[in-house]
Design a protein around this motif. Structure first.
Motif, mmCIF file in Angstrom:
data_model
loop_
_atom_site.group_PDB
_atom_site.id
_atom_site.type_symbol
_atom_site.label_atom_id
_atom_site.label_comp_id
_atom_site.label_asym_id
_atom_site.label_seq_id
_atom_site.Cartn_x
_atom_site.Cartn_y
_atom_site.Cartn_z
ATOM 1 N N UNK A 117 -2.625 2.898 -18.395
ATOM 2 C CA UNK A 117 -2.568 4.338 -18.641
ATOM 3 C C UNK A 117 -3.655 5.088 -17.882
ATOM 4 N N UNK A 118 -3.326 6.320 -17.533
ATOM 5 C CA UNK A 118 -4.323 7.245 -16.985
ATOM 6 C C UNK A 118 -5.249 7.656 -18.121
ATOM 7 N N UNK A 119 -6.481 7.992 -17.797
ATOM 8 C CA UNK A 119 -7.393 8.519 -18.818
ATOM 9 C C UNK A 119 -6.819 9.838 -19.349
ATOM 10 N N UNK A 120 -6.315 10.678 -18.441
ATOM 11 C CA UNK A 120 -5.664 11.930 -18.824
ATOM 12 C C UNK A 120 -4.297 11.979 -18.153
ATOM 13 N N UNK A 121 -3.272 12.251 -18.936
ATOM 14 C CA UNK A 121 -1.906 12.302 -18.402
ATOM 15 C C UNK A 121 -1.799 13.364 -17.313
ATOM 16 N N UNK A 122 -1.018 13.061 -16.291
ATOM 17 C CA UNK A 122 -0.814 13.960 -15.155
ATOM 18 C C UNK A 122 0.625 14.473 -15.169
ATOM 19 N N UNK A 123 0.805 15.675 -15.666
ATOM 20 C CA UNK A 123 2.136 16.270 -15.783
ATOM 21 C C UNK A 123 2.508 17.125 -14.573
ATOM 22 N N UNK A 124 1.840 16.948 -13.450
ATOM 23 C CA UNK A 124 2.114 17.779 -12.281
ATOM 24 C C UNK A 124 3.552 17.631 -11.769
ATOM 25 N N UNK A 134 -2.311 21.361 -24.579
ATOM 26 C CA UNK A 134 -3.654 20.879 -24.238
ATOM 27 C C UNK A 134 -3.530 19.484 -23.626
ATOM 28 N N UNK A 135 -4.451 19.123 -22.741
ATOM 29 C CA UNK A 135 -4.375 17.804 -22.103
ATOM 30 C C UNK A 135 -4.373 16.673 -23.132
ATOM 31 N N UNK A 136 -3.638 15.602 -22.772
ATOM 32 C CA UNK A 136 -3.564 14.411 -23.612
ATOM 33 C C UNK A 136 -3.856 13.188 -22.754
ATOM 34 N N UNK A 137 -4.181 12.101 -23.408
ATOM 35 C CA UNK A 137 -4.424 10.845 -22.696
ATOM 36 C C UNK A 137 -3.098 10.273 -22.192
ATOM 37 N N UNK A 138 -3.201 9.344 -21.264
ATOM 38 C CA UNK A 138 -2.015 8.643 -20.809
ATOM 39 C C UNK A 138 -1.341 7.889 -21.945
ATOM 40 N N UNK A 139 -2.133 7.309 -22.806
ATOM 41 C CA UNK A 139 -1.589 6.601 -23.959
ATOM 42 C C UNK A 139 -0.784 7.548 -24.842
#
Length: 136
Positions: free
Chosen positions: A33-40, A49-54
């Motif tokens: 998983x990414x530390x922070x999900x990338x919804x680009x 609000x930003x969420x973790x990859x998990x």
């Protein structure tokens, strides 16, 4: 470092040919998983609000859970990964998932379903890297 999130068209064709008509196929997923999900790539799915990859992967699993069951598949195992006992020390995974499908055709139908297509962006946003290995 190469990242592997989606199969190439050739890999998908080869997988289908290899398992077509052979009955059940299980899919071993190794996920990082990414530390922070990338919804680009799927901004329409992004939370406020930003969420973790998990957390993004949990959203994906919640969204497609009924579609997995509809395809006749079952999650056989889902759990965190430890370090390799045998394997490269520089390679690590956060989660292992094994999903058993009644056939390769059922897997392909699932992966092409509207529910999957509409929610796959959560999976893409969540993952830094992955491996998908069919077990027949």
């Amino acid at each position: 470092m190469n990242q592997y999130i989606h199969p190439t068209k050739q890999q998908a064709k080869d997988f289908f040919r290899q398992f077509q008509g052979k009955g059940k196929v299980s899919m071993l997923n190794l996920l990082k998983f990414r530390a922070e999900a990338d919804y680009s790539q799927s901004p329409q799915l992004a939370p406020e609000t930003p969420v973790s990859g998990n957390a993004a992967y949990e959203r994906y699993m919640q969204a497609i859970g009924s579609e997995i069951k509809k395809s006749g598949a079952q999650v056989r195992f889902m759990g965190p990964c430890g370090d390799f006992v045998i394997g490269p020390l520089e390679e690590s995974w956060d989660l292992m998932l094994v999903v058993e499908y009644p056939s390769v055709e059922a897997f392909m139908a699932f992966s092409q379903s509207d529910a999957y297509q509409q929610n796959a962006g959560h999976r893409t946003a969540a993952l830094a890297d992955s491996r998908l290995l069919p077990i027949g």
